[in-house]
Design a protein around this motif. Structure first.
Motif, mmCIF file in Angstrom:
data_model
loop_
_atom_site.group_PDB
_atom_site.id
_atom_site.type_symbol
_atom_site.label_atom_id
_atom_site.label_comp_id
_atom_site.label_asym_id
_atom_site.label_seq_id
_atom_site.Cartn_x
_atom_site.Cartn_y
_atom_site.Cartn_z
ATOM 1 N N ASN A 27 -122.618 -54.182 18.083
ATOM 2 C CA ASN A 27 -121.459 -53.601 17.319
ATOM 3 C C ASN A 27 -122.255 -53.342 15.705
ATOM 4 O O ASN A 27 -121.700 -52.553 15.119
ATOM 5 C CB ASN A 27 -120.521 -54.833 16.728
ATOM 6 N N ARG A 30 -124.124 -50.093 16.287
ATOM 7 C CA ARG A 30 -122.920 -49.462 16.278
ATOM 8 C C ARG A 30 -121.968 -48.960 15.378
ATOM 9 O O ARG A 30 -122.019 -48.153 14.640
ATOM 10 C CB ARG A 30 -121.904 -49.486 17.031
ATOM 11 N N LEU A 31 -122.293 -50.222 14.249
ATOM 12 C CA LEU A 31 -121.720 -50.515 12.526
ATOM 13 C C LEU A 31 -123.188 -49.358 12.029
ATOM 14 O O LEU A 31 -122.204 -48.685 11.239
ATOM 15 C CB LEU A 31 -121.164 -51.077 11.505
ATOM 16 N N ILE A 34 -123.385 -45.262 12.830
ATOM 17 C CA ILE A 34 -121.665 -45.027 12.185
ATOM 18 C C ILE A 34 -121.934 -44.771 10.535
ATOM 19 O O ILE A 34 -121.135 -43.829 9.974
ATOM 20 C CB ILE A 34 -120.784 -45.583 13.563
ATOM 21 N N LEU A 37 -124.047 -42.140 9.890
ATOM 22 C CA LEU A 37 -123.630 -40.401 10.040
ATOM 23 C C LEU A 37 -122.512 -40.387 8.857
ATOM 24 O O LEU A 37 -122.833 -39.233 8.842
ATOM 25 C CB LEU A 37 -123.150 -40.667 11.896
ATOM 26 N N VAL A 38 -121.752 -41.129 8.422
ATOM 27 C CA VAL A 38 -120.420 -40.778 7.812
ATOM 28 C C VAL A 38 -121.711 -40.790 6.471
ATOM 29 O O VAL A 38 -121.378 -39.682 5.462
ATOM 30 C CB VAL A 38 -119.669 -42.192 7.430
#
Length: 69
Positions: A27, A30-31, A34, A37-38
């Motif tokens: 997790n 993944r965080l 992400i 990407l943001v």
């Protein structure tokens, strides 16, 4: 072989080897992905919507006339 190890763990002793990583580590990865990407999306958005400031000239010498007649 023991001379080469020098007390370092082998791959089989590491928790993340061979698909045995914890759910918390998955997790976290993944965080981070992400979040990257943001941030990249914000940078791309602001770069694509910014007005270029490549005006060449001064008030005395206006440079290139870009108005259509």
């Amino acid at each position: 072989m023991s001379k080469l190890n020098n007390g370092e763990p082998s791959l089989h002793n590491i928790d993340d080897y061979n698909g045995k990583e914890s759910k918390e580590k998955k997790n976290t990865v993944r965080l981070v992905i992400i979040l990257c990407l943001v941030v990249a999306a914000f940078v791309v958005y602001f770069k694509s919507t910014s007005v270029p400031t490549d005006y060449v000239g001064t008030p005395e010498n206006p440079g290139i006339n870009t108005t259509k007649k």
